[in-house]
Design a protein around this motif. Structure first.
Motif, PDB file in Angstrom:
ATOM      1  N   TYR C 327      -1.413 -29.125 -43.860  1.00 10.38           N
ATOM      2  CA  TYR C 327      -2.577 -28.849 -43.021  1.00 10.38           C
ATOM      3  C   TYR C 327      -2.272 -29.232 -41.578  1.00 10.38           C
ATOM      4  O   TYR C 327      -1.690 -30.285 -41.312  1.00 10.38           O
ATOM      5  N   GLY C 328      -2.698 -28.390 -40.651  1.00 13.64           N
ATOM      6  CA  GLY C 328      -2.676 -28.755 -39.236  1.00 13.64           C
ATOM      7  C   GLY C 328      -1.295 -29.017 -38.688  1.00 13.64           C
ATOM      8  O   GLY C 328      -1.056 -30.020 -38.025  1.00 13.64           O
ATOM      9  N   SER C 331      -1.241 -29.513 -35.020  1.00 15.06           N
ATOM     10  CA  SER C 331      -1.951 -30.745 -34.738  1.00 15.06           C
ATOM     11  C   SER C 331      -1.021 -31.938 -34.958  1.00 15.06           C
ATOM     12  O   SER C 331      -0.970 -32.872 -34.151  1.00 15.06           O
ATOM     13  N   TYR C 334       1.611 -32.092 -32.148  1.00 17.46           N
ATOM     14  CA  TYR C 334       1.075 -32.656 -30.907  1.00 17.46           C
ATOM     15  C   TYR C 334       0.794 -34.147 -31.065  1.00 17.46           C
ATOM     16  O   TYR C 334       1.043 -34.933 -30.146  1.00 17.46           O
ATOM     17  N   ALA C 335       0.272 -34.511 -32.235  1.00 16.40           N
ATOM     18  CA  ALA C 335      -0.025 -35.928 -32.457  1.00 16.40           C
ATOM     19  C   ALA C 335       1.263 -36.750 -32.371  1.00 16.40           C
ATOM     20  O   ALA C 335       1.300 -37.807 -31.727  1.00 16.40           O
ATOM     21  N   SER C 338       2.391 -37.009 -28.822  1.00 21.06           N
ATOM     22  CA  SER C 338       1.592 -37.924 -28.002  1.00 21.06           C
ATOM     23  C   SER C 338       1.932 -39.364 -28.338  1.00 21.06           C
ATOM     24  O   SER C 338       1.987 -40.208 -27.450  1.00 21.06           O
ATOM     25  N   ALA C 372      -4.151 -45.029 -31.501  1.00 17.94           N
ATOM     26  CA  ALA C 372      -4.861 -44.919 -32.770  1.00 17.94           C
ATOM     27  C   ALA C 372      -5.395 -43.508 -32.986  1.00 17.94           C
ATOM     28  O   ALA C 372      -5.551 -43.072 -34.131  1.00 17.94           O
ATOM     29  N   VAL C 373      -5.664 -42.770 -31.892  1.00 20.21           N
ATOM     30  CA  VAL C 373      -6.253 -41.431 -32.066  1.00 20.21           C
ATOM     31  C   VAL C 373      -5.267 -40.482 -32.761  1.00 20.21           C
ATOM     32  O   VAL C 373      -5.566 -39.986 -33.851  1.00 20.21           O
ATOM     33  N   PRO C 374      -4.090 -40.217 -32.172  1.00 23.12           N
ATOM     34  CA  PRO C 374      -3.169 -39.324 -32.889  1.00 23.12           C
ATOM     35  C   PRO C 374      -2.747 -39.864 -34.248  1.00 23.12           C
ATOM     36  O   PRO C 374      -2.520 -39.068 -35.174  1.00 23.12           O
ATOM     37  N   VAL C 377      -5.420 -38.928 -36.586  1.00 22.51           N
ATOM     38  CA  VAL C 377      -5.355 -37.488 -36.843  1.00 22.51           C
ATOM     39  C   VAL C 377      -4.320 -37.195 -37.918  1.00 22.51           C
ATOM     40  O   VAL C 377      -4.540 -36.383 -38.822  1.00 22.51           O
ATOM     41  N   ILE C 379      -3.284 -39.136 -40.348  1.00 21.12           N
ATOM     42  CA  ILE C 379      -3.780 -39.540 -41.678  1.00 21.12           C
ATOM     43  C   ILE C 379      -4.743 -38.466 -42.209  1.00 21.12           C
ATOM     44  O   ILE C 379      -4.649 -38.037 -43.360  1.00 21.12           O
ATOM     45  N   ASP C 381      -4.893 -35.353 -41.370  1.00 27.27           N
ATOM     46  CA  ASP C 381      -4.168 -34.120 -41.664  1.00 27.27           C
ATOM     47  C   ASP C 381      -3.547 -34.183 -43.060  1.00 27.27           C
ATOM     48  O   ASP C 381      -3.566 -33.207 -43.801  1.00 27.27           O
TER      49      ASP C 381
END
Lengths: 326, 209, 702
Positions: C327-328, C331, C334-335, C338, C372-374, C377, C379, C381
């Motif tokens: 999935y993703g 995403s 990019y994660a 980053s 923590a944000v990416p 994401v 986890i 995904d």
């Protein structure tokens, strides 16, 4: 949302989380209080509150993982032919928005709290207090702490006493390797570095004995580098000062030189102390006013400091020992 | 165009095709190495800057006592000229002026490099004479950690030039030799770039403050 | 000159007293016996290894096929063997430390000095000689296979990287026998590690093992980056690359840019120690804060360098064992990117307590929290990948389950530590120790262990024993939990890290729980070895020569196991993400090509091993101040390197006929074999040919 959260945090959250975290700690009560989860001053209390807040906010992102992962591992197990199977499904815009958006919002909230709390709890910032502040100059030595009370003309090793409700303004340096001073029940730590001065402010709003320590590894005696911070009533503090003056010895260059040699508080007590001083503690009743400045300045004077003159170094020769050798 | 000419300074074969693709890999790898090296120099510069204050100087000799701007200026001119002469070597290789021409320009570069090193070592000797040695202060440690590091790179570059002159004679102008000269060129120009930093930050910056 | 140093010019400061076993004979305390036991283990291990190779009669094979090989697959395997050997030492050291602390109320059985040596080697080994070689080894093996290449861009440099890493590991091992390792921790903060406070060889061992291995890692990073950017098969665009390869781009960028600060910091410390420089000394303008900054400018990207490839492994295994497309994908890319970029902006959170202004702390605190944000994401995904999948609970999925639970807790405590106010309290305590083990063990170790299980059949042609694999995985998961959760509590009680002993009796019960956990982790290590042994014994029934035991989705599964030295008989034409899954679905897989071509492959060379041996001598010479040997070995390295540039014939050609014969034989095997569905995956019916089972299952939505 925020209102609910903060309510939760301030009331039930406090208790629930605290119970969870500190039941282990309270299982055995030592005389000294040693944790910011059991705070005795405004800084440690604020640190604990902030800790719980972060914990609670982060749960928004974490609980779904805890709950959904086992459910999904069970639901989508290989043999469960009833569950839907979408082998090529690999993207959903809304889901992606949620995945990026929610953590982003949490981090945004936490960042504002971080901003506020870091300013509010800056260890360099004096703490407003009704009592007159106590100034203390702290010198980290191998492996004990020297506390100089410049306004009172006294100094101690491994015992930091102060009146309840008075802000204690510490200036910190070391005369050996890097160290870090902390009294967990009152406030966090700050590094102590040779030739440099850092600052730490603490305040206790109840009397008690608090564990203080060096947290930065500094050699074989490191674990012994603990001290006791004692918050007492003003009368008790005055009595304590009188006791230090009465039973102390002068902190002259020779005494300082011998004190600075690598030894634990107990060893230093055996070397210089008297029975009137508590075990592992030393009292000094006369201190050179410029001692702290001298220690701070000697590294920046532009002259080399050979091992023999560097306390804590392998080749350090304490003045008295040098005299004995001659 | 099926095979764009990726390295205009190169003349690898009749059709440039695969030879250029291989050269591309080699050159790209060398660029990545240079980036890594660039970080090393960057940190040495940063350390120098943090040490260039009274505490770092620790009462020892400072820029005004230790640096000889005339000599440094001469070094700058010599090193910049060596980049020009290396450029001439690259052009000679590109336009197939023969091994002789490439050897000539590389030898000029080598001589300029050695002249640069000679002047620089003379400056170092002067600094040692006046006691501006690394054991005197943090500032001088930072100087001796940075400028000689560049000198060491230049010395390695000189050694490399000598090896390439030998290999041109032994192997002829084969692709391997040519791609090595291309990478040597990157290295040499890179050292020029670092020197510009040394000249402005260490010497001019040091003297200005 | 002391009496036991007869000739300083010859042996430098090496003397009889440098022999680490002697004190145990003179004064057999428990502490010295433990040290002597470790030294003996090294000697016996070396003798045993030599005897075993002699018994196998494998010296020639070892030299010709392994030590001088430039094949990325063999180099990868050697990296992993090195890592596992070092892991045995690192884990045992951890267990000894746990034992010491469990009995450390007012003492314990180790001297404080021995304990400090243990935590220094444990940290150094686990980071530089376990986690890094495991990652570099896996990456070496897998990257060319995943992108459809025949080898790394620079095979000889690859060998040199391995040689330098082995040198560093060898120096740490030798420090058990000769002299002593540093007592200054893996971060080696001066001035404690300066000559005034530590004149002995310890910090020098640290410096040279780190510097030499660090150069090897930088070269690996260059190699990976160039390989991924320049050697991809036709059609393999960046956004068709498998996620593991993507994470290795990020990791190699970190290697190229983050290792130099470490090299610089360590060499400056060396200049202080050897040449009387004043970068970090107390006096004459030295500034230890520069070291702390430089070290963490390396150190923080380093931990992401470790964990990002583990994310890559989980991306592969979770998708494969859920029978589902990841999935993703973008995403996740990019994660990962980053995280790699942000990792360079947060180093200061390792020393919020150094006295800088609140505003500086705030900037770095918020930057740290942003990571923590990416990470979150990612986890999510992976959870979305499991969603509506068909999950087989194989060993990698058990690790993934443990990872989901435990890593998230590590992330939680990481967010806490990103707050300066909280860091002021828990910095330098066991809370910190618990936190970084909580991200490194469930993140890095679980990831790499599951990768080891997942790709082992690709490398050796037989699967690892599933049952013992499960035992290992559960022992790791529970061992970790019992060992490190108590340390969080101890951190709240203000217990500093690196404490050899303590006086508060309240610490003891928690320490005993942690000791139990450590025993489980040691058992996990044992189970890992048993699994390997059992798998080798049962290799016939575990054999998967056809190459695709897990119904894999990426190119490495489209070739035989083990793969031929040239990897792909014909370079694949890539048409999609998860190209092999696509090829199997569309019937493109297992096709004989129209024509075979000659393949040019790099020759073996002894350069790597020569540099390895010479640099080990260089390191030892520098540690013991044996200057003639240092000059000789440094000169040897330079001469060997220059001599190599005069060798023109560095490749050989494998004729097309030979390739065609091998490939056709394998294709014939594939055609003759019976494909199996996923429920037979862990049975002996699995020979590495997966059947397309999707349509027969109920509930499929394509």
């Amino acid at each position: 949302m925020k209102a609910i959260m903060s309510q939760l945090i301030s009331q039930k959250g406090h208790r629930l989380v605290l119970c969870g975290l500190s039941f282990l700690l309270l299982s055995a009560c030592s005389q000294q209080r040693n944790s910011f989860l059991d705070p005795a001053g405004p800084i440690a209390a604020a640190q604990r509150a902030h800790f719980i807040e972060v914990f609670a906010w982060t749960m928004i992102a974490i609980l779904p993982v805890f709950i959904l992962v086992p459910l999904m591992f069970w639901r989508y197990r290989y043999r469960n032919h009833k569950a839907r199977y979408t082998p090529d499904w690999a993207f959903s815009g809304w889901l992606d928005l949620l995945m990026w958006g929610v953590p982003f919002l949490i981090v945004a909230v936490l960042s504002t709290q971080l901003w506020k709390s870091t300013h509010a709890l800056d260890p360099y910032k004096p703490i407003a207090s009704a009592e007159a502040p106590v100034n203390v100059q702290v010198i980290g030595l191998d492996w004990k702490w020297l506390f100089i009370y410049p306004d009172l003309g006294i100094a101690t090793v491994n015992e930091l006493a102060f009146p309840v409700g008075a802000s204690v303004a510490m200036e910190v340096t070391t005369d050996t390797v890097m160290q870090s001073i902390m009294i967990p029940a009152l406030a966090g730590q700050i590094y102590a570095m040779p030739g440099m001065r850092t600052k730490l402010h603490v305040l206790a709003d109840e009397t008690g004995r608090f564990m203080g320590e060096n947290t930065q590894f500094s050699g074989v005696g490191f674990t012994a580098q603990k001290f006791e911070a004692v918050a007492m009533t003003t009368q008790d503090f005055e009595a304590w000062v009188a006791k230090v003056k009465a039973s102390g010895i002068p902190l002259d260059a020779t005494h300082y030189g011998r004190l600075a040699a690598a030894s634990t508080g107990v060893q230093a007590h055996d070397m210089l102390g008297s029975p009137q001083m508590p075990e592992g503690v030393l009292y000094f009743n006369k201190v050179e006013p410029a001692l702290f400045a001298d220690v701070l300045g000697r590294y920046t004077h532009g002259t080399a400091i050979p091992s023999a003159l560097q306390p804590g170094a392998v080749g350090y020769v304490p003045p008295a020992a040098a005299g004995a050798n001659q | 165009m099926k095979h764009p000419i990726l390295h205009p300074g190169l003349n690898l074969g009749p059709h440039h095709g695969e030879a250029h693709e291989q050269a591309e890999t080699l050159a790209f790898g060398f660029w990545v190495f240079l980036m890594s090296d660039f970080i090393i120099f960057g940190l040495a510069f940063a350390t120098y800057v943090t040490m260039a204050n009274p505490m770092g100087l620790a009462g020892g000799p400072g820029p005004k006592e230790a640096y000889d701007l005339t000599s440094v200026f001469a070094q700058t001119i010599i090193l910049l000229s060596s980049s020009l002469s290396f450029g001439m070597a690259s052009l000679a290789m590109r336009f197939e002026r023969g091994r002789g021409a490439v050897t000539f320009w590389l030898s000029v570069t080598l001589l300029l490099g050695l002249a640069f090193l000679f002047l620089e070592v003379r400056d170092f000797a002067h600094m040692i004479d006046i006691g501006a040695v690394p054991s005197r202060s943090g500032f001088l440690s930072a100087f001796w950690g940075l400028v000689p590091l560049h000198a060491l790179h230049v010395a390695a570059g000189c050694l490399w030039i000598m090896i390439m002159i030998i290999q041109m004679r032994g192997f002829g102008m084969i692709s391997l030799v040519k791609t090595r000269i291309v990478r040597l060129g990157l290295f040499w120009h890179f050292l020029d770039l670092i020197w510009i930093g040394v000249f402005t930050i260490v010497y001019l910056g040091g003297l200005a403050s | 000159m002391t009496p036991d140093q007869p000739a300083t010019w010859l042996l430098g400061r090496f003397g009889v007293s440098s022999l680490a076993i002697l004190p145990a004979i003179e004064n057999p305390t428990t502490s010295e016996l433990v040290a002597a036991g470790a030294a003996l283990a090294v000697i016996l291990g070396a003798i045993g290894g030599i005897a075993f190779i002699t018994w196998l009669g494998a010296w020639r094979t070892l030299w010709c096929d392994w030590l001088t090989s430039t094949d990325h697959k063999r180099i990868g395997i050697m990296y992993i063997v090195l890592a596992l050997v070092m892991m045995a030492r690192g884990v045992l050291e951890g267990a000894v430390m746990r034992s010491q602390q469990a009995f450390g109320l007012n003492g314990g059985f180790l001297t404080p000095e021995h304990f400090s040596e243990l935590f220094s080697t444990h940290g150094t080994i686990m980071i530089f000689f376990v986690a890094m070689p495991l990652i570099i080894g896996l990456a070496n093996y897998i990257i060319p296979l995943q992108i459809g290449a025949r080898d790394m861009s620079f095979p000889v440099m690859n060998q040199i990287s391995l040689g330098l890493t082995a040198t560093g590991a060898a120096l740490v091992m030798i420090s058990l026998l000769l002299g002593k390792f540093s007592t200054g921790g893996w971060s080696a903060y001066p001035p404690y590690t300066g000559t005034d406070f530590n004149p002995g060889p310890g910090p020098d061992y640290w410096i040279w093992s780190i510097v030499l291995a660090g150069i090897g890692t930088t070269l690996s990073g260059i190699n990976f980056a160039v390989t991924i950017f320049k050697e991809r098969a036709p059609g393999m665009t960046l956004f068709r690359m498998p996620l593991f390869t993507w994470t290795l781009i990020c990791a190699s960028i970190i290697m190229v840019f983050a290792l130099p600060p470490l090299t610089v910091a360590a060499l400056m410390l060396a200049a202080d120690r050897y040449l009387d420089f004043h970068f970090f000394t107390n006096d004459l303008g030295g500034n230890m804060m520069n070291f702390v900054n430089l070290f963490w400018l390396f150190g923080h990207p380093e931990v992401y360098l470790l964990v990002i490839p583990a994310y890559g492994v989980f991306s592969e295994t979770i998708s494969t064992f859920s029978g589902k497309k990841l999935y993703g994908y973008s995403s996740l890319v990019y994660a990962t990117m980053s995280i790699a970029v942000l990792s360079f902006t947060v180093w200061l959170h390792h020393f919020f307590t150094m006295g800088q202004s609140a505003n500086v702390n705030i900037v770095f605190g918020i930057a740290s929290m942003c990571i923590a944000v990416p990470t979150g994401v990612k986890i999510y995904d992976w959870m979305a990948t499991i969603f509506r999948g068909r999950i087989r609970m194989t060993v990698p999925m058990i690790y993934a389950l443990g990872f989901f639970y435990l890593f998230v807790i590590g992330g939680l405590t990481g967010v806490m530590l990103a707050n300066p106010t909280i860091s002021y309290q828990v910095h330098n305590t066991l809370f910190l120790v618990a936190h970084f083990h909580n991200v490194i063990i469930p993140g890095v170790v679980f990831g790499l262990m599951s990768g080891y299980h997942y790709w082992f059949p690709k490398a050796f042609g037989f699967r690892l024993h599933e049952g013992w694999g499960r035992v290992t995985a559960f022992l790791w998961i529970f061992g970790f939990s019992f060992t490190f959760f108590p340390l969080y509590a101890l951190g709240f009680m203000g217990m500093p890290r690196r404490s050899a002993s303590y006086t508060d009796p309240a610490f003891e019960p928690l320490m005993l729980v942690a000791l139990f956990g450590a025993a489980l982790i040691v058992s996990a290590l044992g189970a890992l070895l048993i699994q390997l042994w059992v798998s080798i014994r049962k290799r016939e029934s575990l054999a998967v020569p056809l190459g695709d035991p897990w119904n894999g989705r990426t190119l490495e599964w489209s070739i035989s196991s083990p793969p031929p030295s040239y990897n792909f008989a014909v370079l694949p034409q890539v048409e999609d993400q998860d190209d092999f899954a696509d090829a199997k679905a569309k019937g493109r897989a297992y096709q004989e090509p129209d024509a075979y071509e000659d393949i040019v492959m790099p020759n073996n060379t002894s350069l790597g091993i020569v540099i390895c041996i010479a640099s080990t001598f260089l390191g030892l010479a520098l540690v013991f101040h044996i200057w003639w040997l240092a000059i000789l070995s440094a000169g040897g390295i330079i001469v060997a390197f220059i001599a190599r540039t005069f060798v023109l014939s560095t490749t050989h050609v494998i004729p097309a006929d030979e390739i065609a014969a091998e490939h056709r034989a394998w294709l014939a095997q594939v055609r003759a074999a019976k494909s199996i569905t996923r429920d037979m995956e862990t049975s002996s019916a699995n020979h590495g040919l997966a059947s397309l089972e999707l349509p027969v299952l109920a509930g499929v939505e394509r």
